[in-house]
Design an enzyme around this catalytic site. Sequence first.
Site, PDB file in Angstrom:
ATOM      1  N   ASP A   1      -9.600  21.698  83.925  1.00  0.00           N
ATOM      2  CA  ASP A   1     -11.036  21.673  84.111  1.00  0.00           C
ATOM      3  C   ASP A   1     -11.579  20.400  83.469  1.00  0.00           C
ATOM      4  O   ASP A   1     -11.066  19.983  82.440  1.00  0.00           O
ATOM      5  CB  ASP A   1     -11.690  22.859  83.402  1.00  0.00           C
TER       6      ASP A   1
ATOM      7  N   ASP B   1      -8.494  31.918  81.089  1.00  0.00           N
ATOM      8  CA  ASP B   1      -8.337  32.025  82.553  1.00  0.00           C
ATOM      9  C   ASP B   1      -7.224  31.127  83.082  1.00  0.00           C
ATOM     10  O   ASP B   1      -6.907  31.161  84.271  1.00  0.00           O
ATOM     11  CB  ASP B   1      -9.675  31.751  83.274  1.00  0.00           C
ATOM     12  N   HIS B   2      -6.614  30.344  82.202  1.00  0.00           N
ATOM     13  CA  HIS B   2      -5.512  29.463  82.623  1.00  0.00           C
ATOM     14  C   HIS B   2      -4.164  29.849  82.011  1.00  0.00           C
ATOM     15  O   HIS B   2      -3.140  29.320  82.418  1.00  0.00           O
ATOM     16  CB  HIS B   2      -5.838  27.999  82.262  1.00  0.00           C
TER      17      HIS B   2
ATOM     18  N   HIS C   1      -7.474  27.755  77.703  1.00  0.00           N
ATOM     19  CA  HIS C   1      -8.530  28.732  77.945  1.00  0.00           C
ATOM     20  C   HIS C   1      -7.897  29.927  78.649  1.00  0.00           C
ATOM     21  O   HIS C   1      -6.990  29.766  79.469  1.00  0.00           O
ATOM     22  CB  HIS C   1      -9.650  28.135  78.823  1.00  0.00           C
TER      23      HIS C   1
ATOM     24  N   HIS D   1     -11.461  26.647  91.546  1.00  0.00           N
ATOM     25  CA  HIS D   1     -12.017  27.023  90.238  1.00  0.00           C
ATOM     26  C   HIS D   1     -13.492  27.392  90.414  1.00  0.00           C
ATOM     27  O   HIS D   1     -14.377  26.932  89.681  1.00  0.00           O
ATOM     28  CB  HIS D   1     -11.835  25.898  89.218  1.00  0.00           C
TER      29      HIS D   1
ATOM     30  N   HIS E   1     -13.005  18.217  78.595  1.00  0.00           N
ATOM     31  CA  HIS E   1     -13.456  19.595  78.728  1.00  0.00           C
ATOM     32  C   HIS E   1     -13.899  20.069  77.338  1.00  0.00           C
ATOM     33  O   HIS E   1     -13.898  19.288  76.395  1.00  0.00           O
ATOM     34  CB  HIS E   1     -12.287  20.436  79.288  1.00  0.00           C
TER      35      HIS E   1
ATOM     36  N   HIS F   1      -4.873  23.434  79.823  1.00  0.00           N
ATOM     37  CA  HIS F   1      -5.600  23.603  78.565  1.00  0.00           C
ATOM     38  C   HIS F   1      -5.532  25.073  78.167  1.00  0.00           C
ATOM     39  O   HIS F   1      -5.111  25.928  78.952  1.00  0.00           O
ATOM     40  CB  HIS F   1      -7.058  23.126  78.688  1.00  0.00           C
TER      41      HIS F   1
END
Length: 308
Positions: free
Chosen positions: A212, A67-68, A65, A270, A142, A63
């Site tokens: 997530d 942090d990914h 975001h 995570h 999510h 996805h």
Amino acid sequence: MDTFRIHTLGCGSARPTPRHQPSCTVVNFRDNLFMIDCGEGAQRAFQQARLKFPRLGHIFLTHLHGDHVLGLPGLLSTLALGGAGGRLTVHTFEEGERIMRQILDFFAKDLSYDLEFHIIKPEDAIVLDTPSLTVRTVKLHHRVPAVGYIFEEKPKQRHIRRDMIDFHRVPVALIRDIKAGADFVKPDGTVVPNAALTSDADPARSYAHISDTIYMPSLAEKIGPVDLLFHETTYLDEHAAEAKARFHSTARQAAMVARDAGAGALLTGHYSSRYKDESRFVTEAQEVFANTLLNREGLITDVGRLRQ
Ligand SMILES: [Zn+2]
């Protein structure tokens, strides 16, 4: 057995800490590397794990975001420096391609390799199909569209019993069929059953990567009895309400998915930056699912040798 192992490069979550790297995992399947998510610092962690860039053919984003994905522009630019050529496919949603192309147009205009975007959708679908491996998405729930990825090795051929092949004088030209399960018919019409000529194939192995998502009881059935399940454990049960509000899962919930799916082992990760002792995730999960493994940066997990 052929290589099928999981390298954890980052198992932190949104807030950076000195203890954890943001999300990044590399699947080594028969020396082909598949990256799942590419948080900041992924290219450095990749090198620290002694993985080789030319072996990296696919990057799968769960996805969009930060942090990914924020490690991706850096990684894609670095790959252009070597001038090595080759091809890299990034699997992401439509917005993912748009954003990355904008960044690359400015910072890395002339890539020395073929960069291809494969547009995926937040749904259950097969996204990669090779002669030995299938990768499919499962839709997650999510705050933004998200998918998990399931890597499934294809069924393997039976092992030839060389002594019996020689004994029954099976012609070389028939070996392929025998490996695929055929009986051998001798010139005089006698049938030698396949079971007398072969032994069982190695079991096909599988890995599911779920990050997530809010706890989804329905996931278990979609994932099925994979050998290894990574399922995010952002929170502990004492913060279950917050987990739900943020569309994340607790260690206990991840364990329930592993148990209900019939997974061989569960890998945590995570982690929210608020917890200082990660062993608590494992302790909590093990109350529901015994074969839970404590994930950390640098961990290498062999898929298929984990069932208890
Ligand atoms: Zn995240």
